[in-house]
Design a protein around this motif. Structure first.
Motif, PDB file in Angstrom:
ATOM      1  N   SER A 246      -7.089   1.034  -5.895  1.00  0.00           N
ATOM      2  CA  SER A 246      -8.136   1.220  -4.898  1.00  0.00           C
ATOM      3  C   SER A 246      -7.608   2.168  -3.833  1.00  0.00           C
ATOM      4  CB  SER A 246      -8.517  -0.119  -4.276  1.00  0.00           C
ATOM      5  OG  SER A 246      -9.139  -0.951  -5.235  1.00  0.00           O
ATOM      6  N   THR A 247      -8.309   3.278  -3.637  1.00  0.00           N
ATOM      7  CA  THR A 247      -7.766   4.349  -2.807  1.00  0.00           C
ATOM      8  C   THR A 247      -8.721   4.779  -1.704  1.00  0.00           C
ATOM      9  OG1 THR A 247      -6.492   5.188  -4.685  1.00  0.00           O
ATOM     10  CG2 THR A 247      -6.867   6.715  -2.872  1.00  0.00           C
ATOM     11  N   ASN A 248      -8.169   4.906  -0.494  1.00  0.00           N
ATOM     12  CA  ASN A 248      -8.888   5.533   0.615  1.00  0.00           C
ATOM     13  C   ASN A 248      -8.267   6.893   0.880  1.00  0.00           C
ATOM     14  OD1 ASN A 248     -10.432   3.124   1.444  1.00  0.00           O
ATOM     15  ND2 ASN A 248      -8.403   2.322   1.900  1.00  0.00           N
TER      16      ASN A 248
ATOM     17  N   GLN B 188       3.087  14.492   5.203  1.00  0.00           N
ATOM     18  CA  GLN B 188       2.152  14.782   4.100  1.00  0.00           C
ATOM     19  C   GLN B 188       1.033  13.763   3.912  1.00  0.00           C
ATOM     20  OE1 GLN B 188       3.793  16.178   0.358  1.00  0.00           O
ATOM     21  NE2 GLN B 188       5.644  16.931   1.330  1.00  0.00           N
ATOM     22  N   TYR B 189       1.311  12.470   4.098  1.00  0.00           N
ATOM     23  CA  TYR B 189       0.319  11.465   3.686  1.00  0.00           C
ATOM     24  C   TYR B 189      -0.865  11.342   4.628  1.00  0.00           C
ATOM     25  CZ  TYR B 189       2.351   8.162   7.074  1.00  0.00           C
ATOM     26  OH  TYR B 189       2.789   7.534   8.213  1.00  0.00           O
TER      27      TYR B 189
ATOM     28  N   LEU C 277       4.537   7.025   2.694  1.00  0.00           N
ATOM     29  CA  LEU C 277       4.820   5.772   3.392  1.00  0.00           C
ATOM     30  C   LEU C 277       4.433   4.632   2.465  1.00  0.00           C
ATOM     31  CD1 LEU C 277       5.326   4.421   6.343  1.00  0.00           C
ATOM     32  CD2 LEU C 277       2.830   4.397   6.475  1.00  0.00           C
TER      33      LEU C 277
ATOM     34  N   ASN D 282      -7.150   9.702   3.538  1.00  0.00           N
ATOM     35  CA  ASN D 282      -6.644   9.573   4.900  1.00  0.00           C
ATOM     36  C   ASN D 282      -7.059  10.734   5.781  1.00  0.00           C
ATOM     37  OD1 ASN D 282      -5.375   7.232   4.186  1.00  0.00           O
ATOM     38  ND2 ASN D 282      -3.479   8.244   3.613  1.00  0.00           N
TER      39      ASN D 282
ATOM     40  N   THR E 263       0.854  -1.186   0.000  1.00  0.00           N
ATOM     41  CA  THR E 263       0.000   0.000   0.000  1.00  0.00           C
ATOM     42  C   THR E 263       0.889   1.234   0.000  1.00  0.00           C
ATOM     43  OG1 THR E 263      -1.584  -1.214   1.366  1.00  0.00           O
ATOM     44  CG2 THR E 263      -1.945   1.141   1.117  1.00  0.00           C
ATOM     45  N   THR E 264       0.571   2.157  -0.884  1.00  0.00           N
ATOM     46  CA  THR E 264       1.315   3.408  -0.953  1.00  0.00           C
ATOM     47  C   THR E 264       0.479   4.509  -0.330  1.00  0.00           C
ATOM     48  OG1 THR E 264       2.233   2.638  -3.050  1.00  0.00           O
ATOM     49  CG2 THR E 264       2.585   4.930  -2.494  1.00  0.00           C
ATOM     50  N   HIS E 265       1.045   5.162   0.663  1.00  0.00           N
ATOM     51  CA  HIS E 265       0.329   6.220   1.375  1.00  0.00           C
ATOM     52  C   HIS E 265       0.972   7.556   1.021  1.00  0.00           C
ATOM     53  CE1 HIS E 265      -1.052   2.908   4.091  1.00  0.00           C
ATOM     54  NE2 HIS E 265       0.153   2.464   3.864  1.00  0.00           N
ATOM     55  N   THR E 266       0.253   8.381   0.292  1.00  0.00           N
ATOM     56  CA  THR E 266       0.761   9.708  -0.046  1.00  0.00           C
ATOM     57  C   THR E 266      -0.357  10.714   0.205  1.00  0.00           C
ATOM     58  OG1 THR E 266       0.021   9.713  -2.333  1.00  0.00           O
ATOM     59  CG2 THR E 266       2.150   8.671  -1.897  1.00  0.00           C
ATOM     60  N   VAL E 267      -0.069  11.942  -0.157  1.00  0.00           N
ATOM     61  CA  VAL E 267      -1.082  12.973   0.059  1.00  0.00           C
ATOM     62  C   VAL E 267      -2.339  12.675  -0.755  1.00  0.00           C
ATOM     63  CG1 VAL E 267      -0.343  14.553  -1.763  1.00  0.00           C
ATOM     64  CG2 VAL E 267      -1.313  15.473   0.350  1.00  0.00           C
ATOM     65  N   ALA E 268      -2.213  11.833  -1.769  1.00  0.00           N
ATOM     66  CA  ALA E 268      -3.373  11.448  -2.578  1.00  0.00           C
ATOM     67  C   ALA E 268      -4.209  10.355  -1.925  1.00  0.00           C
ATOM     68  CB  ALA E 268      -2.911  10.979  -3.956  1.00  0.00           C
ATOM     69  N   GLY E 269      -3.751   9.838  -0.790  1.00  0.00           N
ATOM     70  CA  GLY E 269      -4.492   8.779  -0.114  1.00  0.00           C
ATOM     71  C   GLY E 269      -3.666   7.511  -0.025  1.00  0.00           C
ATOM     72  N   SER E 270      -4.307   6.445   0.465  1.00  0.00           N
ATOM     73  CA  SER E 270      -3.650   5.140   0.591  1.00  0.00           C
ATOM     74  C   SER E 270      -4.152   4.244  -0.523  1.00  0.00           C
ATOM     75  CB  SER E 270      -3.968   4.515   1.953  1.00  0.00           C
ATOM     76  OG  SER E 270      -3.372   5.272   2.988  1.00  0.00           O
ATOM     77  N   THR E 271      -3.231   3.765  -1.341  1.00  0.00           N
ATOM     78  CA  THR E 271      -3.630   3.093  -2.575  1.00  0.00           C
ATOM     79  C   THR E 271      -3.027   1.701  -2.719  1.00  0.00           C
ATOM     80  OG1 THR E 271      -3.827   5.218  -3.707  1.00  0.00           O
ATOM     81  CG2 THR E 271      -3.598   3.277  -5.109  1.00  0.00           C
ATOM     82  N   ASN E 272      -3.857   0.748  -3.087  1.00  0.00           N
ATOM     83  CA  ASN E 272      -3.403  -0.580  -3.495  1.00  0.00           C
ATOM     84  C   ASN E 272      -3.579  -0.719  -4.985  1.00  0.00           C
ATOM     85  OD1 ASN E 272      -3.126  -1.721  -0.753  1.00  0.00           O
ATOM     86  ND2 ASN E 272      -5.337  -1.402  -0.707  1.00  0.00           N
TER      87      ASN E 272
ATOM     88  N   THR F 143       3.789   0.515   2.747  1.00  0.00           N
ATOM     89  CA  THR F 143       3.710  -0.628   3.656  1.00  0.00           C
ATOM     90  C   THR F 143       3.635  -1.910   2.844  1.00  0.00           C
ATOM     91  OG1 THR F 143       1.305  -0.334   3.780  1.00  0.00           O
ATOM     92  CG2 THR F 143       2.600   0.654   5.524  1.00  0.00           C
TER      93      THR F 143
END
Lengths: 328, 328, 328, 328
Positions: free
Chosen positions: C260-262, C226-227, B241, C264, A253-262, B243
Motif C-alpha cells: 500500500s503506497t502513498n 530523495q524520498y 527512510l 510523498n 513503512t519504507t519511504h523512498t522516491v517511489a513513495g511510502s509503502t507498507n 520507520t
C-alpha cells in the motif's frame, strides 16, 4: 490445519490433539508428521467410534459439513465446525436437530468474534459511543484465486458462502438482529477460464440488506484481488463511526522516491492467528464449563440463509426476503 | 514473569519450566500458583545445584544480574539474561569471562531483535533499499512512573539503562557497528517527589552519538508519559527512510464529534508479546543447535558501556568517548 | 518567487506587486513575464528609491540579506525577509538597529508559524493538553541535493542555516524560550563530490539543545534524501505527545501486490503553499494595523545564533553555550 | 457563496464578480457587504438582461435550477450550475435543449473532478495500475442535519440528490460508463421530528448498481453523522485497490491517556476549498478556450436519472432499470 496446529503445538489448556482424519493419503501423512502425532485415519467415522475422543474440529469442504457434523453429534462428540455450517436450510436443520438431541456443543468457526479488534469495536458500539447502529459494512477481499470446485455455484454456494459468511455473521453480531431482505449483484471479473462453462460463477459480489430491526447492512466480497487479505468493517451509528481492520502486515513503512509503502497481510491465517487460538481455547472452555459458544448452530444457520438468499438474488436480479426458514 | 509464562504455558518446544526462585515469599507463592508449578525457592543457588536444570532466565533487578549470571555460568547453566546485562564494564567483563570459561550460552533479552516488524525493517535496510545508513533514531517512552529504587542513578543507572538499553542495542544492530562518542541531556520533569533527595535523577533523556563507522545515532527516553508505550525507530539512509513502530493497540478507530481516536498500547508486554515468545524459542534452539544467540554477552556489554558513558555525559555536560573498555 | 507569485496572482488584499529586482538578467526577464509585470531591475537599490513602494520581500541568497535589509530599512520600506535573517550576530545586530531606527516592520520568513497544522499544534500545547513541554523534536529532510555554493560552510552556514532555521524557530516557538546550549554532530553522506575540497561540508546533522527554561530540543536536518520533503515535529509534554506533519502528498493510497503506497510531497512549496499565502497576508496586515509580525528580527537573530553555535559545535566536537550575544 | 468568494477575492484570472442575486433581502445585503460589491438584485432576471455579464453561477435551491439555467442560457450567459442539475429528466432535457440552442457552456458543479486527490486517483486507475475497474464505492456522510425543506422527498429528491449526486458522478467518472440498474435502501434514523409528517424521508441510504459495462457501483449517504464530513472513495480493480479521502482536518495528532486523536474536517468547504477554486478557474478557461467542461449537462442529467431511479427503488423496494431517458 490452523486448528490442528493450535491443539498440537500452541498449548490450548485442557485439550490434546490425538488424531486427524483425511481421505487423501498424502495429506494425511504430511499432517501427522507436521503435527507430531501418530494417529491418522482416512475414514473419520473410525475416530468417532473412539470413546476417549471428546471433541472434533470439522474443517472438511463445506459440502461435507452436514454429514460429518451430524455423525459427530450422534457419536456424542462436541463439535467446532468451520464456516459455512452447511449448504442450505435443510442441512442446517438436520445439524441443529442432531446437536440438540445429542446434547453436545456446536461452535461455528466465526473467529472474528474472537479477534481483539473486532471485540473492542463491538464493545464500543454496544457502549453507545456512536449511538444506535444505522449501517454495518463488512468487506472481505482475498488475494487467492478461487479453487475450481467453487466454479459451480449450485454446488459451492460461491464466494458469498466461502468468503462472506464471516461478513454476514459480523453484520448480525454488531446489529444484534437477523437479515430480513437481501439484494446482491455479482460478476466474474478475474476468472475468464471459468466463464464459458460456469456462466453463473462470480468472484466479486456486493450485497445490501434490510435487517429485521430496520438497520442496514452492506457486504462486499472479492477473490483474487492480489493486493492483500483485506477484512475491514465499518459500523455507522447515529452520531459516529467505528472502523475496524487494517491491511498493513506490520508497523514498518519504507519511504523512498517511489513513495511510502507498507507491506500488506496476505492470509487470513496471519491476520487472525490470535483469534483462531482464542476461538480454540473458548471451544474447550465452553465444553468444560457447559456454556453456549459465542457463535452456535443458530448463527451458522442464519448465515447459510443469507448466502442462499443472496445467491438467488444474483440470479433472479431482485431482492429476496428471508422469512422464517425460507427465503422468498 | 513473561518468560516464565511462555515456558510454562505457551508451549516453547523442547523446554519445560520446572522451578522459579524469588527471595520474596508472597511473590514466589503467587508465581508458582499462576504458573502451575510446585517448585519455588527463595534462594536461587538451590536451583543451580540441580543437575536436571539446564538453563535459567535471569529477570532479577539489574544490580543482581552479575552475581546471578556468574553463579549460573559456573553451575553450567545456559543463561537468558534480561537487559541491562550489568551495571558497568567490570561486571560485564566478569560475566563474559565466566560464560566463556563455562562454555555456556548467554543470551541478552533484547527482544526487539525477535520482533517481526523490527526484523522486517532490518532486512529492508540490509537489502540496500534506502542506501547506506546515515542516522538511526530510536525512542522508548513508557507510561509508568519510575520505581523509587531508580531514583539513585549511581545505583540504578537510570532510564538510559532500564528504558533505553533496547534503543542502544537497536542502533548498534541497524548500524552494524559500535558507539564511539555520546552526548546526553537529561532532566526530571515528572517526578517532583524525587527532586530534592535525588537531584541527579532524570525521567527524560536525549542522547546523540557518533558511531565507529561514521553513522549517527539519536536516542530518546521518557518515563511516566501516560499516553502509551511508545517504541518507535527511524532508520534514515542515503536515499530513503524506514520507520518502525506504531502506538495503536489494535485496528479500531472511533470517529465521533471529538475526532478520530485510536487506543494506544500501554505495555511492552502487549507490544512485544510475540517477540518474547520468539526470543524464548530461539534461546532453546541456540542451546540445542549449539549456536550463538542473536544478542550475546558482547552486545550486552556494548549497551552497558553506552549507558555509563551517557550518564557521565549528563553529569559532566560534555561528550564522552568510548575507547576500548572505558569511556573517556 | 513564491512570495512574488502570491502578491502578483493570489489576491493578497491591500497589496500589489509592482516590481522585482534580480542581478541575473535572464531570471529577471522570466520573472517579469511569469508574474505579468513590466518593471524589473537588475539593481535593487533603484526600487528602494521609489517612494510609491512601501514594502519589500527579501529572498536573495542569505549572504546578501544583511546588506539588502539594512538598505531597505534605511529607505523606509517594510521588510519581509526570508530565513535565515543573517549570517551571524554582527549582521543580525546591524539589521535590528537599522530596523529600529527606521521604525519599519521586519518579518522573518518562518512560515511554519502560519501553517494550519503547526498553529493547531501550538494551540493544543499552549492549552495544556499534554502538560508542560519537556522536549521538542523537529526534523526537516529535503529531497534536493545541496547547491555547490553551500559546500563552504564558512560562507553558507550549511544546512543548519538553510534547512534547519525553521526547526530552530519551531523549537523556540513551542517552548516559549531561547536556546542555552547546543551540541551537534554532522557529516557528509550523500555528496562525495564535495568531500575533498570541502571536508567540513555536511548534508546530515543532528543537534540537541538545553533550552533556557530547562526544556530539551532535538533537531535533525538532511539534504538529498530523495524520498520526499519531510518536515515533522513532535512535542513531548509531561503527560502526552503532539505530532505534526505527514509525508503523503494527498489522500490517495494505491494497494497492489507491491504493498500500500502513498506518494510523498517533494517540495516545501507544495507543503506550505497555504502557509506562505497566510504569511504574506499577515505581513500586509502587520503594516496596516501597525503591529509586530509573528516572527520578528529578534526571532531571526535567535535562530542565527543557534546556527552559529551548532556549526561551531560540529567542528569543535563539544557543546557550545549561547550567552547574551555570543556563543562560547 | 464559495464560488462568489472565489470570484470576488481569490483572483480567478480573467473573471470578475460584478453582481449577485438573491430574493432574500438580508442575505443579499450581507452577501454584497462580505464580497465587497455594490450590485445586488432580488430578481436574477435583471442581471440576465445586462449584456456586460458573460457568465453566471447558479447556486439556488435545486428546485429552481431548471428555470434559472434555461433563462440564463436564453440570455446567452455561460453557466456554472451547482449539483444536482435538475429534479428530473424533463427538466434535464429542457436545460440541455436551451443550452444547446444558445450555444453557451454549461458546467455542473461536480468539484470532485477538480480535487487533486481524486484526479490523482483517476489517473492511477486509468493508467491500469489496478487492472480493469470492478467496483467503485463512494461514500458521503455529512455532519449537518437535513434542512426541513428536504423532508418532502417528492420535492427535494432527498439525500440521494443533495448529498450523493457527487458520488454518482464519481462512479460514472471512474468507470467511464453509465448506470444500468440501481437498488437502494433508505431510512430515517436521526430525524425523528420528521417521521410522522414525512414517513418517506430518509437520512441514510445505500445504493448498489450495475453499470452498463458490467462494473459494479456502491454508494452510501448519510446526514447528521456529527463525526465529520466524510467523503471517501474506493476503486477496486482486478488486481488492486485505490482509496481516496481522509477525515483528518490537518496533520496534527494528540496522544494522551485517552488515545491518539485527529480532529476531523467538518465541512465540504474546507475539504474541497482548492477543488472549488480549480473548478471556477476551469469554468472561465472553458469559456475563453471554447471547450467542454469536465462535467457538462449530460453528466448532470445522468446523475439526476440515478437519483430518480434510486428514490423509486427505495419506495418500491425493487431494482429500477435506467433505459434511455426513463427508469423502469
Amino acid at each position: 490445519m490452523i486448528h490442528a496446529r493450535n491443539f498440537a503445538r500452541n498449548g490450548i489448556a485442557d485439550a490434546r490433539l490425538v488424531a486427524i482424519a483425511d481421505p487423501a493419503y498424502t495429506a494425511l501423512q504430511h499432517g501427522c508428521q507436521e503435527l507430531g502425532i501418530t494417529r491418522g485415519c482416512s475414514e473419520y467415522r473410525e475416530l468417532l467410534r473412539d470413546p476417549t475422543i471428546h471433541a472434533v474440529v470439522v474443517a472438511a469442504p463445506s459440502a461435507y459439513h452436514c454429514e460429518i457434523v451430524v455423525a459427530s453429534a450422534r457419536a456424542g462428540k462436541h463439535i467446532l465446525c468451520e464456516k459455512p455450517m452447511a449448504m442450505n436450510v435443510a442441512e442446517s436443520d438436520a445439524i441443529l436437530a442432531a446437536v440438540e438431541q445429542a446434547g453436545v456443543k456446536l461452535q461455528i468457526g466465526f473467529m472474528r468474534r474472537y479477534d481483539a479488534s473486532f471485540i473492542d469495536a463491538k464493545q464500543r458500539v454496544d457502549s453507545g459511543e456512536i449511538g444506535r447502529v444505522v449501517l454495518v459494512k463488512s468487506v472481505t477481499h482475498g488475494p487467492t484465486t478461487p479453487k475450481p470446485w467453487m466454479y459451480d455455484i449450485r454446488k459451492s454456494n460461491g464466494p458469498l458462502s466461502e468468503v462472506n459468511s464471516h461478513d454476514i455473521d459480523t453484520v448480525r453480531w454488531f446489529c444484534n438482529t437477523d437479515f430480513e431482505e437481501v439484494y446482491a449483484i455479482a460478476g466474474n471479473y478475474r476468472s475468464p477460464e471459468a466463464q464459458e462453462r460456469y456462466p453463473d460463477f462470480y468472484d466479486n459480489v456486493i450485497l445490501s440488506a434490510r435487517l429485521e430491526n430496520g438497520m442496514q447492512g452492506a457486504i462486499a466480497g472479492a477473490q483474487g484481488v492480489q493486493y492483500g487479505y483485506d477484512a475491514r468493517c465499518e459500523i455507522l451509528g447515529e452520531k459516529g463511526l467505528v472502523t475496524v481492520g487494517r491491511l498493513a502486515t506490520n508497523s514498518v513503512t519504507t519511504h523512498t522516491v517511489a513513495g511510502s509503502t507498507n507491506q500488506n497481510v496476505h492470509s487470513w491465517m496471519d491476520l487472525f492467528r490470535d483469534a483462531y487460538r482464542a476461538e480454540d481455547e473458548d471451544f474447550i472452555r465452553c465444553i468444560l464449563e457447559d456454556r453456549q459458544p459465542r457463535a452456535n448452530g443458530h448463527d451458522g444457520k442464519a448465515a447459510v440463509m443469507v448466502v442462499n438468499a443472496g445467491n438467488r438474488s444474483i440470479v433472479e436480479r431482485r431482492p429476496v426476503r428471508l422469512t422464517g426458514d425460507r427465503e422468498q
